[in-house]
Design a protein around this motif. Structure first.
Motif, PDB file in Angstrom:
ATOM      1  N   ASP A 101       1.058  -1.193  -0.408  1.00  0.00           N
ATOM      2  CA  ASP A 101      -0.207  -0.242   0.168  1.00  0.00           C
ATOM      3  C   ASP A 101       1.160   0.929  -0.460  1.00  0.00           C
ATOM      4  OD1 ASP A 101      -2.681  -0.201   0.087  1.00  0.00           O
ATOM      5  OD2 ASP A 101      -2.640  -1.750   1.620  1.00  0.00           O
ATOM      6  N   ASN A 102       1.340   1.792  -1.638  1.00  0.00           N
ATOM      7  CA  ASN A 102       2.845   3.221  -1.143  1.00  0.00           C
ATOM      8  C   ASN A 102       2.092   3.864  -2.698  1.00  0.00           C
ATOM      9  OD1 ASN A 102       2.940   1.307  -3.572  1.00  0.00           O
ATOM     10  ND2 ASN A 102       4.227   0.235  -2.229  1.00  0.00           N
ATOM     11  N   GLY A 103       2.537   4.440  -2.401  1.00  0.00           N
ATOM     12  CA  GLY A 103       2.876   5.488  -3.388  1.00  0.00           C
ATOM     13  C   GLY A 103       4.038   6.828  -3.417  1.00  0.00           C
ATOM     14  N   LEU A 104       4.107   7.838  -4.537  1.00  0.00           N
ATOM     15  CA  LEU A 104       5.309   8.379  -4.552  1.00  0.00           C
ATOM     16  C   LEU A 104       4.337   9.684  -4.843  1.00  0.00           C
ATOM     17  CD1 LEU A 104       8.435   7.715  -5.321  1.00  0.00           C
ATOM     18  CD2 LEU A 104       8.042   8.116  -6.908  1.00  0.00           C
ATOM     19  N   ILE A 105       5.677  10.527  -4.560  1.00  0.00           N
ATOM     20  CA  ILE A 105       5.150  12.298  -4.269  1.00  0.00           C
ATOM     21  C   ILE A 105       6.566  12.908  -4.701  1.00  0.00           C
ATOM     22  CG2 ILE A 105       4.757  13.986  -3.659  1.00  0.00           C
ATOM     23  CD1 ILE A 105       3.605  12.869  -0.534  1.00  0.00           C
ATOM     24  N   TYR A 106       6.880  13.455  -5.633  1.00  0.00           N
ATOM     25  CA  TYR A 106       8.410  13.801  -6.194  1.00  0.00           C
ATOM     26  C   TYR A 106       8.239  15.282  -6.881  1.00  0.00           C
ATOM     27  CZ  TYR A 106       6.133  12.530 -11.043  1.00  0.00           C
ATOM     28  OH  TYR A 106       5.170  12.552 -12.131  1.00  0.00           O
ATOM     29  N   ALA A 107       9.133  15.978  -6.334  1.00  0.00           N
ATOM     30  CA  ALA A 107       9.363  17.331  -6.785  1.00  0.00           C
ATOM     31  C   ALA A 107       8.578  18.087  -7.947  1.00  0.00           C
ATOM     32  CB  ALA A 107      10.578  17.986  -6.780  1.00  0.00           C
ATOM     33  N   ASP A 108       8.127  19.561  -8.136  1.00  0.00           N
ATOM     34  CA  ASP A 108       7.592  20.154  -9.616  1.00  0.00           C
ATOM     35  C   ASP A 108       8.703  19.989 -10.221  1.00  0.00           C
ATOM     36  OD1 ASP A 108       4.663  19.736  -8.389  1.00  0.00           O
ATOM     37  OD2 ASP A 108       5.065  21.741  -7.274  1.00  0.00           O
ATOM     38  N   GLY A 111       9.042  18.328 -14.997  1.00  0.00           N
ATOM     39  CA  GLY A 111       8.710  18.143 -16.631  1.00  0.00           C
ATOM     40  C   GLY A 111       8.269  16.683 -17.371  1.00  0.00           C
ATOM     41  N   ALA A 112       8.204  16.180 -18.439  1.00  0.00           N
ATOM     42  CA  ALA A 112       8.095  15.052 -19.060  1.00  0.00           C
ATOM     43  C   ALA A 112       9.096  14.376 -18.512  1.00  0.00           C
ATOM     44  CB  ALA A 112       8.022  15.279 -20.602  1.00  0.00           C
ATOM     45  N   LEU A 113      10.406  14.666 -18.351  1.00  0.00           N
ATOM     46  CA  LEU A 113      11.344  13.424 -17.780  1.00  0.00           C
ATOM     47  C   LEU A 113      11.257  12.980 -16.917  1.00  0.00           C
ATOM     48  CD1 LEU A 113      14.354  12.976 -18.076  1.00  0.00           C
ATOM     49  CD2 LEU A 113      15.233  15.002 -16.852  1.00  0.00           C
ATOM     50  N   ALA A 114      10.369  13.958 -15.620  1.00  0.00           N
ATOM     51  CA  ALA A 114      10.688  13.286 -14.521  1.00  0.00           C
ATOM     52  C   ALA A 114       9.330  12.222 -14.185  1.00  0.00           C
ATOM     53  CB  ALA A 114       9.679  14.231 -13.228  1.00  0.00           C
ATOM     54  N   ASP A 115       7.808  12.361 -14.714  1.00  0.00           N
ATOM     55  CA  ASP A 115       6.908  11.713 -15.237  1.00  0.00           C
ATOM     56  C   ASP A 115       7.781  11.108 -15.983  1.00  0.00           C
ATOM     57  OD1 ASP A 115       5.331  13.765 -14.751  1.00  0.00           O
ATOM     58  OD2 ASP A 115       5.016  14.381 -16.333  1.00  0.00           O
ATOM     59  N   TYR A 117      10.870   9.008 -15.992  1.00  0.00           N
ATOM     60  CA  TYR A 117      11.434   8.730 -15.058  1.00  0.00           C
ATOM     61  C   TYR A 117      10.686   7.636 -13.761  1.00  0.00           C
ATOM     62  CZ  TYR A 117      14.848   6.875 -11.074  1.00  0.00           C
ATOM     63  OH  TYR A 117      15.726   6.427 -10.484  1.00  0.00           O
ATOM     64  N   PHE A 118      10.433   8.516 -13.328  1.00  0.00           N
ATOM     65  CA  PHE A 118       9.460   7.707 -12.462  1.00  0.00           C
ATOM     66  C   PHE A 118       7.372   7.090 -12.782  1.00  0.00           C
ATOM     67  CE2 PHE A 118      11.044  11.762 -10.099  1.00  0.00           C
ATOM     68  CZ  PHE A 118      11.686  11.061  -8.480  1.00  0.00           C
ATOM     69  N   GLU A 119       7.557   6.950 -13.592  1.00  0.00           N
ATOM     70  CA  GLU A 119       7.518   5.928 -14.089  1.00  0.00           C
ATOM     71  C   GLU A 119       7.518   4.387 -14.518  1.00  0.00           C
ATOM     72  OE1 GLU A 119       3.973   4.398 -18.194  1.00  0.00           O
ATOM     73  OE2 GLU A 119       4.845   6.751 -18.071  1.00  0.00           O
ATOM     74  N   GLN A 120       8.992   4.730 -14.626  1.00  0.00           N
ATOM     75  CA  GLN A 120       8.930   3.043 -14.867  1.00  0.00           C
ATOM     76  C   GLN A 120      10.487   3.012 -12.830  1.00  0.00           C
ATOM     77  OE1 GLN A 120      12.844   3.625 -17.822  1.00  0.00           O
ATOM     78  NE2 GLN A 120      11.912   5.525 -17.705  1.00  0.00           N
ATOM     79  N   PHE A 121      10.555   4.212 -12.322  1.00  0.00           N
ATOM     80  CA  PHE A 121      10.642   3.861 -11.180  1.00  0.00           C
ATOM     81  C   PHE A 121       9.844   2.942 -10.406  1.00  0.00           C
ATOM     82  CE2 PHE A 121      10.542   5.041  -6.827  1.00  0.00           C
ATOM     83  CZ  PHE A 121      11.958   4.891  -5.986  1.00  0.00           C
ATOM     84  N   GLY A 122       8.418   3.492 -10.737  1.00  0.00           N
ATOM     85  CA  GLY A 122       6.772   3.071  -9.771  1.00  0.00           C
ATOM     86  C   GLY A 122       7.017   1.487 -10.453  1.00  0.00           C
ATOM     87  N   LEU A 123       7.352   0.885 -11.653  1.00  0.00           N
ATOM     88  CA  LEU A 123       6.878   0.456 -12.072  1.00  0.00           C
ATOM     89  C   LEU A 123       7.846  -1.366 -11.642  1.00  0.00           C
ATOM     90  CD1 LEU A 123       5.987   0.599 -15.637  1.00  0.00           C
ATOM     91  CD2 LEU A 123       4.058  -0.434 -13.954  1.00  0.00           C
ATOM     92  N   SER A 124       9.411  -0.791 -11.841  1.00  0.00           N
ATOM     93  CA  SER A 124      10.432  -1.472 -11.071  1.00  0.00           C
ATOM     94  C   SER A 124      10.220  -1.626  -9.740  1.00  0.00           C
ATOM     95  CB  SER A 124      11.813  -0.443 -11.491  1.00  0.00           C
ATOM     96  OG  SER A 124      12.734  -1.287 -10.892  1.00  0.00           O
ATOM     97  N   LEU A 125       9.695  -0.189  -9.351  1.00  0.00           N
ATOM     98  CA  LEU A 125       9.757  -0.734  -7.391  1.00  0.00           C
ATOM     99  C   LEU A 125       8.462  -1.845  -7.023  1.00  0.00           C
ATOM    100  CD1 LEU A 125      11.023  -0.332  -4.518  1.00  0.00           C
ATOM    101  CD2 LEU A 125       9.003   1.909  -4.473  1.00  0.00           C
ATOM    102  N   ALA A 126       7.768  -1.240  -7.568  1.00  0.00           N
ATOM    103  CA  ALA A 126       6.268  -2.369  -7.104  1.00  0.00           C
ATOM    104  C   ALA A 126       6.888  -3.935  -7.352  1.00  0.00           C
ATOM    105  CB  ALA A 126       5.213  -2.190  -8.506  1.00  0.00           C
ATOM    106  N   ARG A 127       7.699  -3.945  -8.512  1.00  0.00           N
ATOM    107  CA  ARG A 127       8.265  -5.414  -8.861  1.00  0.00           C
ATOM    108  C   ARG A 127       9.176  -5.919  -7.743  1.00  0.00           C
ATOM    109  NH1 ARG A 127      12.745  -6.706 -10.800  1.00  0.00           N
ATOM    110  NH2 ARG A 127      13.051  -4.115 -11.449  1.00  0.00           N
TER     111      ARG A 127
END
Length: 358
Positions: A101-108, A111-115, A117-127
């Motif tokens: 049961d988790n989530g992520l907050i990243y700094a403003d 832009g698209a680069l952060a979106d 990266y953190f999409e990959q990060f989220g999928l990888s971390l869940a795995r």
């Protein structure tokens, strides 16, 4: 993180793990040590140690995930981030077999680069977390779900939308979000998120009625004769569902009251303490709530459990044999009676709140 004075934990193997399989094994060994101590230490101390261990394991999983992404050519996080927990993890009430049961907050500003990266990060971390032994959340409250992985500004937009609409599902999401707790990364992002959330949740009649309506649908598992209601059919016939019969109604009721009083804390224990400080209710009644909650923690760890592929797994049921123990039976009835009193009060407040709506 807070140190446990009663139960020392050896975290060296957790911190030195370089792969998910190493981390899985280190976690399993430490959890088994804690399980051997369960009956000999206070429930609250044991629960604290279990949750401290889970926090450390998840923080190490993040380190493994970041390194794997860097080695795969994805680079490093382009902006700071905060890894947070919801659910029992957010409330510091996990068992050794809790799911994700988790989530992520990243700094403003990323832009698209952060979106990306953190999409990959989220999928990888869940795995990685699943490989370490945390099953996926059935409700998809996970860092791999873009709904629970947003920049700080996008989090504000989403929270404000839920707060504005107040449909049943929106209220459910707000109550899930209210349990948010920071675990790893940049704690200032989580603090800003929490301040924004509490401002959005400032009390008004419509919000009060919506929160109460979402909460009172759960009821204590006691019949009119004061007998414990067990499962009637299926593989758990005759057993008692601790999670939905006692623990969830208790946690939800205390959360609802805490939000009404503007209490910022996420753990149920701390929410009860704050209600004490505010003198929101008579002390004997709050003491009864606290006792019922501690018993709920105890019962959750007495449920069926087993090991599969080096991972501790469990369900939420007390067996018929456990229910026959006199102390368990008595404590369960006392706790359920407290929950029933709590929900009678909440139901009265709900009726009153609805009458005040325009």
């Amino acid at each position: 993180m807070k140190e446990s004075a009663s139960i020392p934990i050896d975290l060296s193997s957790i911190h030195s793990a370089e792969t998910s399989s190493e981390l899985r094994l280190a976690r399993w060994k430490e959890e088994n040590k804690l399980l051997q101590l369960f009956s000999s230490v206070p429930t609250e101390d044991w629960n604290e140690s279990v949750n401290r261990l889970q926090d450390e394991v998840m923080a190490q999983a993040i380190s493994i995930c970041e390194r794997e992404l860097a080695e795969a050519g994805a680079g490093v996080p382009p902006v700071p981030f905060a890894f947070v927990l919801f659910g029992s993890g957010g409330r510091q009430e996990q068992t050794p077999w809790s799911d994700q049961d988790n989530g992520l907050i990243y700094a403003d500003g990323g832009g698209a680069l952060a979106d990306s990266y953190f999409e990959q990060f989220g999928l990888s971390l869940a795995r990685v977390l699943e490989e370490v032994g945390y099953p996926p959340c059935k409700g998809k409250v996970m860092v791999s779900n873009p709904m629970w992985r947003l920049s700080l500004a996008d989090w504000h937009t989403q929270l404000a939308g839920w707060r504005e609409e107040l449909r049943w599902e929106d209220v459910r999401y707000l109550t899930i979000a209210s349990d948010l707790r920071f675990v790893a990364g940049d704690g200032t992002l989580a603090a800003k998120w929490r301040n924004d959330f509490m401002r959005l949740m400032s009390r008004n009649e419509e919000l009060e009625a919506a929160l109460l309506g979402n909460t009172v649908r759960h009821k204590a598992a006691l019949n009119v004769l004061g007998q414990v209601i067990t499962e009637r059919f299926g593989e758990h016939a005759g057993e008692f569902d601790v999670k939905y019969g006692l623990y969830i109604p208790l946690v939800n009721g205390i959360r609802c009251i805490s939000l009404y009083y503007g209490i910022n804390e996420s753990s149920t224990q701390e929410r009860i303490l704050k209600l004490h400080e505010l003198e929101a209710f008579p002390r004997p009644w709050l003491d009864a709530l606290r006792r019922a909650f501690v018993k709920a923690l105890k019962f959750r760890s007495l449920t069926n459990r087993y090991t599969e592929d080096g991972v501790l797994l469990g369900d939420s049921y007390l067996t018929q044999e456990t229910l026959k123990q006199k102390d368990v039976s008595r404590e369960l009835r006392e706790s359920l009676n407290t929950v029933r009193q709590l929900y009678r009060m909440l139901q009265r407040q709900h009726r009153f709140a609805e009458r005040r709506l325009p």
